[in-house]
Design a protein around this motif. Structure first.
Motif, PDB file in Angstrom:
ATOM      1  N   ASP A  20       7.324  -7.580   0.526  1.00 47.66           N
ATOM      2  CA  ASP A  20       7.199  -8.898   1.201  1.00 47.66           C
ATOM      3  C   ASP A  20       6.104  -8.857   2.380  1.00 47.66           C
ATOM      4  OD1 ASP A  20       9.107  -9.974  -0.673  1.00 47.66           O
ATOM      5  OD2 ASP A  20      10.769  -9.335   0.786  1.00 47.66           O
ATOM      6  N   GLY A  21       5.261  -8.129   2.237  1.00 50.64           N
ATOM      7  CA  GLY A  21       3.893  -8.217   3.396  1.00 50.64           C
ATOM      8  C   GLY A  21       4.429  -7.520   4.616  1.00 50.64           C
ATOM      9  N   ARG A  22       5.604  -6.700   4.481  1.00 49.96           N
ATOM     10  CA  ARG A  22       6.020  -5.962   5.678  1.00 49.96           C
ATOM     11  C   ARG A  22       5.664  -4.476   5.687  1.00 49.96           C
ATOM     12  NH1 ARG A  22      11.193  -5.431   6.306  1.00 49.96           N
ATOM     13  NH2 ARG A  22      11.522  -5.774   4.002  1.00 49.96           N
ATOM     14  N   PHE A  23       5.350  -3.673   6.575  1.00 49.63           N
ATOM     15  CA  PHE A  23       4.957  -2.346   6.541  1.00 49.63           C
ATOM     16  C   PHE A  23       5.437  -1.586   8.023  1.00 49.63           C
ATOM     17  CE2 PHE A  23       1.789  -4.508   3.985  1.00 49.63           C
ATOM     18  CZ  PHE A  23       1.508  -3.842   3.019  1.00 49.63           C
ATOM     19  N   GLU A  24       5.983  -0.378   7.348  1.00 50.81           N
ATOM     20  CA  GLU A  24       6.490   0.236   8.637  1.00 50.81           C
ATOM     21  C   GLU A  24       5.338   1.239   9.056  1.00 50.81           C
ATOM     22  OE1 GLU A  24       9.481   4.248   9.276  1.00 50.81           O
ATOM     23  OE2 GLU A  24       9.179   3.345   7.380  1.00 50.81           O
ATOM     24  N   SER A  25       4.968   1.336  10.220  1.00 54.57           N
ATOM     25  CA  SER A  25       3.803   2.168  10.748  1.00 54.57           C
ATOM     26  C   SER A  25       4.386   3.673  11.269  1.00 54.57           C
ATOM     27  CB  SER A  25       3.302   1.357  12.198  1.00 54.57           C
ATOM     28  OG  SER A  25       3.019   0.145  12.009  1.00 54.57           O
ATOM     29  N   THR A  26       3.535   4.469  10.901  1.00 58.39           N
ATOM     30  CA  THR A  26       3.954   5.962  11.142  1.00 58.39           C
ATOM     31  C   THR A  26       3.230   6.407  12.377  1.00 58.39           C
ATOM     32  OG1 THR A  26       2.306   7.104   9.968  1.00 58.39           O
ATOM     33  CG2 THR A  26       4.081   6.109   8.685  1.00 58.39           C
ATOM     34  N   ALA A  27       3.668   7.440  12.946  1.00 64.90           N
ATOM     35  CA  ALA A  27       2.897   7.924  14.275  1.00 64.90           C
ATOM     36  C   ALA A  27       1.485   8.207  13.845  1.00 64.90           C
ATOM     37  CB  ALA A  27       3.768   9.268  14.546  1.00 64.90           C
ATOM     38  N   ALA A  28       1.110   8.298  12.627  1.00 58.78           N
ATOM     39  CA  ALA A  28      -0.135   8.746  12.228  1.00 58.78           C
ATOM     40  C   ALA A  28      -1.428   7.701  12.602  1.00 58.78           C
ATOM     41  CB  ALA A  28      -0.447   9.123  10.972  1.00 58.78           C
ATOM     42  N   THR A  29      -0.763   6.332  13.056  1.00 51.82           N
ATOM     43  CA  THR A  29      -1.568   5.198  13.377  1.00 51.82           C
ATOM     44  C   THR A  29      -1.750   5.275  14.888  1.00 51.82           C
ATOM     45  OG1 THR A  29       0.352   3.829  13.777  1.00 51.82           O
ATOM     46  CG2 THR A  29      -0.357   3.531  11.404  1.00 51.82           C
ATOM     47  N   ALA A  30      -0.993   6.105  15.724  1.00 53.64           N
ATOM     48  CA  ALA A  30      -1.178   5.868  17.201  1.00 53.64           C
ATOM     49  C   ALA A  30      -2.672   6.202  17.637  1.00 53.64           C
ATOM     50  CB  ALA A  30      -0.310   6.840  17.805  1.00 53.64           C
TER      51      ALA A  30
END
Length: 269
Positions: A20-30
């Motif tokens: 539904d367009g939702r995404f969990e960000s991981t620590a790799a995005t920091a």
């Protein structure tokens, strides 16, 4: 260049798709400035991915994306949405947004257009990229958070160059992990994941003692990049009493494929 190791616990991807367009960000995005805030590359690519999937049309490609950064993107759950602003027989204007905690943290507009004729001349505006160097020890950046985006990308600079060597400069890079777990990356998402790094490849303004931050990033592609490795050749212009402008050429291993432009806020801390 140092012996700083690539983290053994590097996440499997920058994001996990929650539906539904939702995404969990991981620590790799920091990003390099804080483990709490994302580098602009991964969320830009997440918006580009959503734009490609939004009402796709055969024979069309996204030729230009401009991403606006009104405030930092948190390393948190994100909501992604896209809508069509204008559509005609040959071009479409798309608009996208990433929100967190109910407020927008990233906005984007993109032109999607019909592919040109095959007899269009192959024209180039810049110098060729330097050859792709061989494997290098992981690169670091002074006073930066290293265990997120910087380590999730593999960087290769020309001999004697690096993030802490003043530009202009050029660097080759590729992702160590996919954008979204379990999903294939695309030419556009790979390009957007790297594009926001353009001015960092060629730091020319003193970002340690003054506030230097980009408010946007524009990626214009005259053709889709080919392969995992991309090269940014970047330089910065600035004027007293004005602002900064970082301009980069993007290359793949077959040649130039596009341009990157970033507006830089330059101010006292």
């Amino acid at each position: 260049m140092t012996d700083h190791p690539v983290p053994a616990d590097l996440p499997e991807a920058f994001y996990h798709d929650l539906g539904d367009g939702r995404f969990e960000s991981t620590a790799a995005t920091a990003g390099p400035w804080s483990p709490k805030w994302q580098h602009g590359g991964p969320p830009s690519a997440l918006l580009g991915r959503a734009m490609e999937a939004h009402e796709p049309r055969a024979g069309f490609h996204i030729a230009r994306v401009t991403v606006e950064l009104p405030r930092p993107v948190p390393v948190a759950e994100l909501q992604v949405s896209v809508r069509t602003v204008h559509a005609s027989r040959r071009v479409e204007l798309l608009e996208g947004e990433i929100s967190s905690d109910g407020g927008p943290v990233m906005l984007a507009r993109a032109w999607r257009m019909a592919a040109g004729p095959l007899d269009t001349p192959a024209l180039r505006v810049g110098r060729p990229a330097p050859p792709l160097p061989g494997p290098q020890a992981p690169h670091t950046m002074a006073r930066a958070h290293l265990d997120g985006y910087i380590s999730a990308m593999e960087w290769r600079f020309e001999a004697g160059a690096g993030f802490d060597v003043p530009g202009p400069g050029a660097a080759w890079a590729r992702q160590r992990i996919p954008l979204v777990a379990g999903a294939a990356d695309t030419a556009l998402t790979r390009a957007l994941t790297l594009a926001d790094s353009s001015w960092a490849v060629a730091f020319e303004l003193d970002h340690h003692h003054r506030l230097v931050v980009n408010t946007d990033v524009t990626l214009a592609l005259h053709r889709p990049p080919v392969g995992a490795w991309l090269c940014m050749r970047s330089a910065t212009a600035a004027s007293p009493g004005g602002s900064g402008l970082a301009v980069g050429q993007m290359h793949d291993e077959t040649g130039e494929c596009g341009q990157v432009m970033q507006t830089l806020l330059v101010n006292e801390r």
